[in-house]
Scaffold this motif. Structure first.
Motif: not given
Length: 148
Positions: A60-61, A94-97, A99-103, A110-120
């Motif tokens: 994912g991206t 994801i709109a409204g980026v 710095l905490p979001m990018v970090l 790094l944790l290899q969280t699935p992208v769908e879960e990471a987005v939330k």
């Protein structure tokens, strides 16, 4: 690991990437796209589309943009629409980026969280990463020796 794109007006995307590098040293995996004052809007979309097709990441991206429904957001949507339908499902905007979001995205990569879960989780971090302080909020009896 999912890919991280940041597409913004001006050099904001580059600034976020630079800040991530200063804090973590792990900014190499972030792709930035900027819409300058003399840029052709459609070129931003073409650049995004080319990079999405080049990387074709099955994990994912996530595309971070600065404003909902503004040019980087709209061009991201158009770029995604040019992908095969099975690939479209793996790309999230994801709109409204901030710095905490990018970090947080770096951490979830790094944790290899699935992208769908990471987005939330990233959206939640974006909200909790916003705070406010004012001297008016400080009760004078709570002030330490250093004045805070």
């Amino acid at each position: 690991m999912f890919d991280i794109f940041v597409a913004t007006h001006g050099t904001f995307a580059d600034g976020l990437k630079d800040a991530v590098d200063v804090i973590t040293g792990m900014a190499d995996g972030i792709q930035t796209f900027k819409l300058g004052s003399s840029s052709i809007v459609e070129e931003l979309g073409k650049d995004l589309e080319e990079k999405l097709k080049e990387l074709n990441n099955e994990a994912g991206t996530i595309i971070f943009v600065d404003l909902l429904s503004a040019s980087p957001y709209n061009q991201s949507l158009l770029a995604i629409s040019q992908l095969p339908s099975e690939e479209q499902n793996n790309v999230h905007i994801i709109a409204g980026v901030n710095l905490p979001m990018v970090l947080d995205a770096i951490n979830h990569r790094l944790l290899q969280t699935p992208v769908e879960e990471a987005v939330k989780l990233i959206q939640a971090q974006g909200r909790t990463g916003i705070g406010h302080w004012s001297a008016q909020l400080v009760n004078q009896s709570d002030v330490d020796d250093d004045g805070f």
